[in-house]
Design an enzyme around this catalytic site. Structure first.
Site, PDB file in Angstrom:
ATOM      1  N   ASP B 303       0.851  -1.180   0.000  1.00 48.66           N
ATOM      2  CA  ASP B 303       0.000   0.000   0.000  1.00 48.66           C
ATOM      3  C   ASP B 303       0.884   1.226   0.000  1.00 48.66           C
ATOM      4  O   ASP B 303       1.928   1.238   0.639  1.00 48.66           O
ATOM      5  CB  ASP B 303      -0.872   0.010   1.265  1.00 48.66           C
ATOM      6  CG  ASP B 303      -2.079  -0.892   1.107  1.00 48.66           C
ATOM      7  OD1 ASP B 303      -2.592  -0.968  -0.025  1.00 48.66           O
ATOM      8  OD2 ASP B 303      -2.467  -1.521   2.097  1.00 48.66           O
ATOM      9  N   LYS B 373     -13.144  22.715   8.556  1.00 49.04           N
ATOM     10  CA  LYS B 373     -14.463  22.078   8.533  1.00 49.04           C
ATOM     11  C   LYS B 373     -14.720  21.565   7.129  1.00 49.04           C
ATOM     12  O   LYS B 373     -14.273  22.149   6.140  1.00 49.04           O
ATOM     13  CB  LYS B 373     -15.542  23.101   8.915  1.00 49.04           C
ATOM     14  CG  LYS B 373     -15.611  23.352  10.407  1.00 49.04           C
ATOM     15  CD  LYS B 373     -16.975  23.936  10.769  1.00 49.04           C
ATOM     16  CE  LYS B 373     -16.985  24.419  12.205  1.00 49.04           C
ATOM     17  NZ  LYS B 373     -16.337  25.750  12.369  1.00 49.04           N
ATOM     18  N   ALA B 374     -15.460  20.454   7.080  1.00 47.13           N
ATOM     19  CA  ALA B 374     -15.718  19.849   5.773  1.00 47.13           C
ATOM     20  C   ALA B 374     -16.491  20.805   4.871  1.00 47.13           C
ATOM     21  O   ALA B 374     -16.304  20.807   3.656  1.00 47.13           O
ATOM     22  CB  ALA B 374     -16.498  18.546   5.951  1.00 47.13           C
TER      23      ALA B 374
END
Lengths: 560, 676
Positions: B303, B373-374
């Site tokens: 990965d 914040k999203a």
């Protein structure tokens, strides 16, 4: 000059390897090729006559079973013929039926490609037996060996679970390889004055007025397949030292190359199947290196002569000529000895019993190794078995599970290889020991002491390696020797064939491992060295004590 | 792992091993090792001949026979000692683990009530509640809550890890301690089958099974032993024919010298020590087979995040837009990040320091931090003087600036895209209505990865990087890290597809994984290394678990696997090569009296036949303890091509194996010859 003779023969061999090896590849690759036009109709006729309709590929078990059953049937028929030859046709000399243990020994001997002869051809066999048993088996046993090699190679190099069809391989080995080559060699030998006739023995009147029976017969044809098939059983008791079997140095060279060329060429065939010519040459080089080393020992040792005789002030300039033919001399005799025991043919043009101790060690050692070229087919298979062993021992040292030809060598293969590698010393040393424990065995020895050890050891080694040459001097036509050598020949041939075809079957079914930089390469000079080392260490370590008591002790005590 | 568990050899282990080497003399145990069993049988015969010389007619040779007996006995004991020592080290580790396996009381949930039961009564499917300060009573999965757990008992890592319901961090291990909060756990194992139980069994070697390669090698060793048995047994009648009487102790000596006792005695120690090396490395291999398979790996699937790269995007460059200077961009970027605790924020300050830029620290005193914040996709700071500093996604910042009536610099779009096309992430930096520039965020390759991939390439291992990134980003990282191949925008099923593709080509594939969706791929791979922090499903599917949860350790595991196989090969080669010298010692000694000319073969010039035989035997015995350290540590291994490795090992262990005994036997003979 003498050395030049040796070099010349070796050079010719090297030049023969590629064309013959490529030809054998085409015979067995089962791809259409030009020779189909010539041989195809004959083969189709044979398939038709024998009802061979199902010519599908076989698993290793089926292939091996077909081979063994075919051999069993040939043995049964041949045994019968020998036991009733007196009443069969083509027996102008009125030869009697053969005794049962001798018949047993003889048919086993020829079926196993050994040709150990406890009888003398001129007096023991009718012309019919010579042709229907001896010559027939000379073809079929050689073909059996060759198809074993082909099946083994297929197992190592092809994908899938099958090793080919035994019967088509067996037929093709005759029609495309052995018979055509035998015809060519026979014609060459006839041209060089080897007799080929069905007339009875010639009666001659000697100078003293006595009569002498001079044995003749279909010699040339037998001589050709005797060598091409690495068989070695002579028409005459004294084999290729007889002037009718091997009249001159030229026939000598032809006979040597005949027995040498197929085992040598099969290495190239292997390279072709493996699609890696280097791989084939690595095997060939290992064989040649071993061969040249052994040849140098026997040649120099014979050239120096017998130290005991030399000490008496006898002219030693000729070397040790005892038991050798003047027309061949030291070089051609030493080379013949080396070739016939390397290729495990077993024909002789000089008496191995009268070689110097170290000279006599060479044929013994080559038969003990049984892979310096070796017999048709089986020699290559044995050498490849050593290669698997070498890969297993040294392959671990690169930090991977050992691989050979892209297949992992695991427990199953090692078990089968172990059987093959155990069988050889067991069937040589155990009967040798038994022979020394019984009067039946000991009684046959004509020269007591160290030489006696060599005589017995040689007899069983020759049987186990399916060579068939005798050290002679051993009174071996007794029930004890007929039966014991018969069994040794049987085990010597089939135990390793079955075990190694098992290896081939097991490898064929395996997943291929792709080659990376981390792979242990087996097509390099380094691997040639490893192979030679493994053969010497496993072979030498196994037989050294016995050799020390035989030829080495004899040599050391002679020096005194 | 703590230092105690790492200690190589303590006096206690050695003492125990010495005792065990005598217990292992039991023939029933000995049978498992056919090579040494033959030695033991020989020892017994010589013992009888020493004890009852009258019966065997060996009165004149009691001293010699006694010496042979003692040397043979020690040969067996040394071999047993090697095995016992390797086992002892495993047991010592197991004991430490067992201490963590105390009786734990569990709060079992039954219906609506909570009952306190001992952990041994818990079964699969039971639900327990574990609060702060309590031990987790068994392996399980968090089904509710979030807690930090101290797993140092298993991993040796003292920092607690967060475990929460759902997702990839839900699995907990019995015997670990909850240090904060409280979780509800569903037990996933019955007593005696828990992770720690299995781990103890594994390191103890109790369930040790011979690996495929060990079985194959053992077959070879047994056949060599049989061959030499045939050689020695048949030698007697042949010699007898010549009037040479070979005494049984001499024949047994020859046999013991010839059979591969060195590798036969060390073989199981090598296997156990190999497993042990993996365990010491804090990787738990479920079987020796898995370790061996690791040595054969052709392809490694890694990965990207966490293995090859740190996984966090780090600031790597400040880029000015419009007519601002880089220094100004850097200054504002730093101001915006000064109270930002995210890795991105930290990395901005680190880059400042590295580049030697400065920012007015006094300006931010009393400033208010605006969290990411999203919805806004920005973070920043509101300064006391009223200025608002923001950094964030380019389009979000653009919208924010436009809303305040600012002008968007014309080169912003193009510079932002340039960063994105290189696989980076651009962050715009703005103050009030002006955009100053960009922060180039880059996924950073861990230091040293390039070199490691180079090493893997030298070992013939192909590396494939898996990442969810777009192909451009993936290509950039792949190039930078030096992996051979990559799969961009990869989904879990892509991994299986790649593994299957590689396996179809005959390759052995290793991979690491932690998530539940990695489980099928871990099971499919030949070597699957799961992270201990990962889900139970992943750990169940893998054949190795890394207790430190460091995915890049797979590389070392491969090296350990290779080293294990190499050690076996090297010692076998050494053992077989030794035989040449032993022959030259014993063969002339056996026959010298009857055939004086045999002295020619006594190339070492050994003092007397008796001393020659004893010296060869002594060499054969002491080489075993001398090689124990090598068997335990494994032969030195540096990644290089197989050809180089082979030449090197052949030289050391092949040629060395031929020469060493000549020297060794000669030296021993110089001492032994003083008496006989």
């Amino acid at each position: 000059m003498a050395i030049l003779q040796l070099v010349a023969v070796i050079v010719i061999l090297v030049f023969l390897v590629k064309p013959l090896g490529a030809y054998i590849f085409h015979v067995f690759s089962n791809e259409p090729n030009r020779t189909d036009k010539i041989f195809g109709p004959i083969e189709r006729l044979i398939y038709g006559l024998t009802g061979l309709k199902n010519r599908a590929e076989m698993s290793w078990k089926r292939y091996t079973l077909s081979l063994i059953l075919t051999n069993v049937i040939l043995v049964a028929v041949s045994y019968l013929i020998l036991r009733i030859q007196k009443w069969l046709p083509i027996n102008p000399n009125g030869i009697d039926n053969m005794e049962s243990t001798l018949s047993f020994n003889t048919v086993i001997s020829f079926m196993t490609n050994t040709n150990l002869q406890h009888y003398s051809g001129e007096t023991g066999l009718s012309y019919f037996s010579q042709m229907a048993v001896i010559m027939m088996m000379m073809f079929t046993s050689a073909a059996s060996g060759i198809v074993v090699a082909i099946a083994f190679i297929r197992g190592l190099t092809s994908k899938g679970k099958t090793l080919g069809n035994f019967f088509t391989d067996f037929v093709k080995a005759h029609t495309r390889l052995l018979i055509p080559m035998a015809i060519i060699v026979t014609l060459a030998l006839v041209a060089l004055k080897v007799p080929q006739t069905l007339s009875p023995t010639v009666q001659a009147t000697t100078l003293e007025g006595g009569t002498q029976q001079i044995a003749i017969g279909p010699v040339a044809s037998l001589e050709s397949i005797k060598h091409l098939g690495t068989n070695g059983g002579g028409f005459m008791g004294v084999n290729s030292s007889h002037p009718f079997e091997n009249p001159n140095p030229l026939t000598n060279v032809i006979e040597m190359l005949s027995m040498w060329c197929i085992p040598a060429a099969l290495t190239y065939t292997f390279g072709r199947f493996a699609r890696n010519q280097k791989q084939g040459w690595v095997i060939f080089s290992a064989m040649l290196i071993l061969f040249v080393s052994f040849l140098s020992i026997v040649y120099t040792s014979e050239l120096r002569g017998n130290p005991a005789l030399n000490a008496l002030g006898i002219d030693a300039s000729q070397g040790n000529m005892e038991g050798k033919e003047v027309r061949f001399g030291i070089a051609q005799s030493a080379l013949f000895t080396a070739v016939t025991t390397a290729a495990t043919t077993g024909s002789v043009n000089n008496m191995h019993d009268t070689l110097t101790p170290l000279g006599g060690l060479v044929p013994l050692a080559q038969m003990m190794l049984n892979c310096v070229f070796g017999g048709d087919g089986v020699g290559l298979v044995n050498m490849l078995m050593y290669a698997i062993l070498g890969v297993f021992l040294c392959g671990l040292m690169v930090g991977r599970t050992p691989e050979f030809m892209g297949r992992k060598i695991e427990a199953r293969e090692m078990k089968l290889v172990a059987i093959a590698i155990l069988a050889h010393p067991l069937i040589i040393l155990a009967p040798t020991a038994i022979a020394f424990l019984t009067d039946l065995g000991k009684g046959a020895i004509s020269n007591p002491g160290f030489h006696g050890i060599s005589q017995v050891l040689y007899e069983y080694t020759s049987s186990a390696a399916n060579n068939g040459s005798g050290f002679e001097g051993l009174a071996d036509n007794t029930t004890f020797w007929n039966v014991s050598t018969g069994l040794v020949m049987l085990f010597g041939r089939y135990v390793s064939i079955v075990a190694l075809l098992g290896v081939a079957g097991s490898l064929a079914a395996k997943q291929w491992v792709p080659e990376t930089i981390g792979t242990f390469r087996t097509d390099t000079k380094l691997f040639t060295g490893i192979l030679v080392g493994i053969v010497l260490i496993i072979g030498a370590l196994t037989f050294l004590p016995a050799l020390v008591l035989g030829p080495i002790a004899e040599h050391l005590t002679l020096l005194k | 792992m703590n230092t105690k568990r790492r200690s190589m050899l303590s006096g206690e282990i050695v003492k125990k091993a010495i005792l065990d080497s005598f217990i292992k003399l039991n023939p029933v145990v000995m049978m498992k090792n056919p090579v040494m069993f033959v030695v033991e049988a020989g020892t017994f015969v010589v013992l009888l001949m020493t004890l009852f010389p009258g019966y065997f007619g060996t009165e004149g040779r009691v001293g010699f026979n006694l010496a042979v007996f003692l040397i043979l006995l020690f040969t067996v004991l040394f071999a047993n000692f090697a095995e016992a020592l390797a086992e002892g080290r495993g047991k010592a580790q197991a004991d430490t683990l067992k201490k963590t396996k105390k009786e734990i009381m569990a709060n079992k949930v039954t219906g609506n009530s909570v009952k306190v039961v001992p952990s041994t009564e818990l079964r699969k499917g039971d639900v327990v509640i574990v609060s702060q300060g309590e031990m987790i009573p068994g392996d399980g999965e968090v089904i509710d809550g979030l807690a930090s757990v101290d797993e140092s008992a298993i991993t040796g890592e003292s920092a607690p890890v967060i475990k929460e319901a759902g997702g990839d961090f839900s699995s907990v291990t019995g015997g670990t301690r909850v240090v904060s909060d409280r979780i509800t756990v569903r037990i996933t194992s019955d007593p005696g089958e828990s992770f720690i139980d299995r781990m103890i069994a594994l390191v103890e070697g109790a369930k040790r099974q011979k690996t495929p390669n060990e079985i194959a090698l053992n077959t070879l060793l047994v056949s060599l032993t049989l061959i030499f048995l045939i050689v020695v047994v048949t030698l007697a009648p042949m010699a007898d024919y010549l009037g040479i009487k070979l005494e049984i102790p001499v024949l047994i000596s020859l046999l013991v010298c010839l059979i591969p006792t060195t590798i036969g005695g060390l073989l199981s120690a090598i296997g156990i020590a190999g497993m042990d090396r993996v365990t010491r490395f804090n990787v738990l291999a479920m079987s020796g087979k898995a370790v061996e398979a690791a040595g054969d790996i052709d392809t490694m699937i890694l990965d990207k995040t966490g293995t090859i790269t740190f996984g966090n995007r780090m600031a790597s460059e400040f880029i000015a837009v419009g007519d601002t200077t880089v220094e100004t961009v850097a200054e504002w970027a730093a101001v915006s990040s000064v109270k930002d605790e995210t890795p991105e924020g930290r990395s901005v300050l680190e880059l400042m320091k590295k580049e030697g830029y400065t920012y007015p620290t006094n300006a931010v005193e009393g400033a208010e931090f605006i969290e990411f914040k999203a919805e806004t996709r920005m973070s920043g700071i509101d300064l006391p003087n009223g200025r608002k500093v923001r950094k964030g996604a380019v389009d979000a910042v653009k919208a924010w600036v436009s809303a305040q009536g600012g002008v968007i610099p014309t080169d912003l779009e193009q510079k932002g895209n340039a960063i994105a096309s290189e696989g980076g992430t651009p962050l715009a930096v703005a103050v009030d209505n002006r955009i100053y520039g960009l922060i180039y965020l880059k996924d950073t390759v861990k230091p040293g990865m390039r070199e490691r991939f180079d090493q893997l390439r030298k070992m013939g291992i192909k590396t494939i990087m898996c990442t969810g990134d777009n192909p451009l980003t993936a290509a950039t990282i792949a190039r930078e890290a030096g992996v051979d191949d990559f799969i961009a925008e990869s989904k879990p099923e892509d991994k299986i597809a790649v593994i299957k593709r590689e396996q179809a080509a005959g390759k052995l594939v290793a991979m690491t994984g932690d998530g539940t969706n990695d489980a099928p791929a871990l099971a499919q791979a030949d070597v699957g290394l799961a992270m201990n922090s990962g889900t139970t499903a992943a750990k169940e599917a893998a054949n190795m678990v890394d207790l430190d949860s460091d995915p890049s350790k797979i590389i070392e595991v491969v090296a350990i696997g290779k080293q294990l196989l190499m050690t076996r090969g090297a010692l076998t080669t050494f053992s077989v090569a030794n035989d040449i010298a032993k022959y030259f010692a014993i063969i002339p000694a056996m026959f010298m009296q009857a055939i004086p000319e045999m002295n020619v073969l006594n190339v070492m010039g050994l003092g007397s036949p008796m001393s020659a035989i004893l010296s060869a035997l002594v060499f054969n015995a002491i080489i075993i303890p001398l090689l124990i350290p090598l068997a335990m540590k494994g032969v030195a291994y540096k990644p290089m091509s197989s050809a180089q490795l082979l030449s090197r090992n052949l030289l050391i262990y092949g040629l060395g194996g031929v020469i060493a005994p000549f020297v060794g036997i000669k030296l021993i003979d110089m001492v032994v010859h003083l008496w006989v």
